[in-house]
Design a protein around this motif. Structure first.
Motif, PDB file in Angstrom:
ATOM      1  N   CYS A  64      14.357   1.597  91.926  1.00  0.00           N
ATOM      2  CA  CYS A  64      14.344   2.535  90.992  1.00  0.00           C
ATOM      3  C   CYS A  64      14.994   3.682  91.646  1.00  0.00           C
ATOM      4  CB  CYS A  64      12.833   3.320  90.126  1.00  0.00           C
ATOM      5  SG  CYS A  64      12.616   2.493  89.378  1.00  0.00           S
ATOM      6  N   THR A  65      16.492   3.849  91.569  1.00  0.00           N
ATOM      7  CA  THR A  65      17.040   5.639  91.709  1.00  0.00           C
ATOM      8  C   THR A  65      16.402   6.525  91.676  1.00  0.00           C
ATOM      9  OG1 THR A  65      18.986   5.354  90.902  1.00  0.00           O
ATOM     10  CG2 THR A  65      19.076   3.869  92.744  1.00  0.00           C
ATOM     11  N   HIS A  66      15.789   6.796  90.799  1.00  0.00           N
ATOM     12  CA  HIS A  66      15.946   7.933  89.947  1.00  0.00           C
ATOM     13  C   HIS A  66      14.843   8.099  88.818  1.00  0.00           C
ATOM     14  CE1 HIS A  66      19.432   8.218  89.056  1.00  0.00           C
ATOM     15  NE2 HIS A  66      19.160   9.249  87.702  1.00  0.00           N
ATOM     16  N   ALA A  67      13.929   8.189  88.078  1.00  0.00           N
ATOM     17  CA  ALA A  67      13.674   7.389  87.401  1.00  0.00           C
ATOM     18  C   ALA A  67      14.040   8.334  85.612  1.00  0.00           C
ATOM     19  CB  ALA A  67      11.702   8.532  86.967  1.00  0.00           C
ATOM     20  N   HIS A  68      15.073   9.235  85.497  1.00  0.00           N
ATOM     21  CA  HIS A  68      15.614   9.589  84.120  1.00  0.00           C
ATOM     22  C   HIS A  68      15.609   7.933  83.690  1.00  0.00           C
ATOM     23  CE1 HIS A  68      18.104  12.923  85.834  1.00  0.00           C
ATOM     24  NE2 HIS A  68      16.858  13.079  85.399  1.00  0.00           N
ATOM     25  N   ASP A  69      15.067   8.368  81.547  1.00  0.00           N
ATOM     26  CA  ASP A  69      15.145   6.852  81.118  1.00  0.00           C
ATOM     27  C   ASP A  69      15.850   6.215  81.713  1.00  0.00           C
ATOM     28  OD1 ASP A  69      16.951   8.398  79.596  1.00  0.00           O
ATOM     29  OD2 ASP A  69      15.395   8.376  77.759  1.00  0.00           O
ATOM     30  N   ASP A  70      16.738   6.267  81.480  1.00  0.00           N
ATOM     31  CA  ASP A  70      18.326   4.920  81.036  1.00  0.00           C
ATOM     32  C   ASP A  70      18.256   4.446  82.638  1.00  0.00           C
ATOM     33  OD1 ASP A  70      19.213   7.937  82.626  1.00  0.00           O
ATOM     34  OD2 ASP A  70      20.904   6.811  82.679  1.00  0.00           O
ATOM     35  N   HIS A  71      17.890   4.891  83.440  1.00  0.00           N
ATOM     36  CA  HIS A  71      16.799   4.202  84.787  1.00  0.00           C
ATOM     37  C   HIS A  71      16.494   3.052  84.825  1.00  0.00           C
ATOM     38  CE1 HIS A  71      21.394   6.176  87.143  1.00  0.00           C
ATOM     39  NE2 HIS A  71      20.818   6.471  86.153  1.00  0.00           N
ATOM     40  N   VAL A  72      15.351   3.523  83.663  1.00  0.00           N
ATOM     41  CA  VAL A  72      13.856   2.743  84.217  1.00  0.00           C
ATOM     42  C   VAL A  72      14.153   2.478  82.859  1.00  0.00           C
ATOM     43  CG1 VAL A  72      13.390   4.683  86.128  1.00  0.00           C
ATOM     44  CG2 VAL A  72      12.656   5.150  83.535  1.00  0.00           C
ATOM     45  N   ARG A  73      14.015   2.582  81.369  1.00  0.00           N
ATOM     46  CA  ARG A  73      13.944   1.805  80.000  1.00  0.00           C
ATOM     47  C   ARG A  73      13.279   0.543  80.356  1.00  0.00           C
ATOM     48  NH1 ARG A  73      17.486   4.207  77.859  1.00  0.00           N
ATOM     49  NH2 ARG A  73      16.302   6.224  77.067  1.00  0.00           N
ATOM     50  N   ALA A  74      13.953  -0.239  81.167  1.00  0.00           N
ATOM     51  CA  ALA A  74      14.146  -1.647  80.721  1.00  0.00           C
ATOM     52  C   ALA A  74      12.609  -2.394  81.493  1.00  0.00           C
ATOM     53  CB  ALA A  74      15.094  -2.627  81.117  1.00  0.00           C
TER      54      ALA A  74
END
Length: 211
Positions: A64-74
């Motif tokens: 995860c490059t960062h944890a904003h929801d669009d990047h980690v949701r799946a």
């Protein structure tokens, strides 16, 4: 034969929500490896699409490059299906918990860590600013940087929302990214690719101001 290490690209679509707003977004998912083993950078939106792109190869990590929801949701669904660990910089736990309050990442990312996949190294660069735990991955063997939302074609990532800071992201880019070889190809979290040398001219002025 596992074939040569390579970079594969997937675009998934969904939403990004923070500070009471929600926006439609397309995200880049990067898959790095060979015919046998891969790493996924940012399991965004659609676990089925990510799993299909991985196929029957071993997934060694979900970075995860960062944890904003669009990047980690799946990410949790991909981890459940494959057994791969989810890796996140600890400074982004506050954002991770907004999307996955009952599921912790499996391991930390730290500046200077080197992840190995298909015989090549991916060096973790902590680049806070867009998010406190934002990281980039530098793959010198591939001449590539995976920048998440720290650096885009045209400038730095957004810093107008909670847990972000413009001066911090400019410092991160100046200290960690503009020092890389100019020909390094920057694979971003959204939109098209660029290079370090293409972005340097309009970023160096901000860096020089000491933001």
């Amino acid at each position: 034969m596992a074939g040569a290490p390579r970079i594969e690209h997937l675009v998934t679509s969904g939403t990004f929500s923070l500070d009471g707003g929600t926006w439609d977004v397309d995200n880049n998912v990067w898959i790095i490896g060979d015919d046998d083993e891969v790493v996924v950078v940012d399991a965004a939106h659609d676990s089925d699409a990510v799993l299909a792109a991985v196929g029957d190869r071993r997934l060694s990590a979900i970075v995860c490059t960062h944890a904003h929801d669009d990047h980690v949701r799946a990410a949790p669904d991909v981890a459940l299906a494959t057994g791969a660990p989810i890796l996140l910089h600890p400074d982004d736990q506050v954002l991770w918990k907004m999307t996955h309050p009952g599921r912790r990442p499996d391991g930390p990312l730290a500046d200077g860590d080197v992840l190995t996949v298909a015989g090549i190294g991916l060096r973790v660069l902590h680049t806070p600013g867009h998010a406190p735990g934002a990281v980039c991955l530098y793959a010198p063997d591939l001449g590539a940087l995976f920048s998440g939302d720290t650096l885009f074609a045209g400038g730095p990532g957004a810093t107008g929302r909670s847990y972000s800071d413009f001066g911090t992201i400019i410092g991160s880019i100046g200290d960690r990214l503009l020092t890389l070889p100019g020909a390094t190809v920057v694979h971003t979290g959204h939109g098209g690719t660029t290079t370090v040398e293409a972005e340097a001219p309009h970023l160096e002025e901000w860096v020089a101001r000491g933001w």
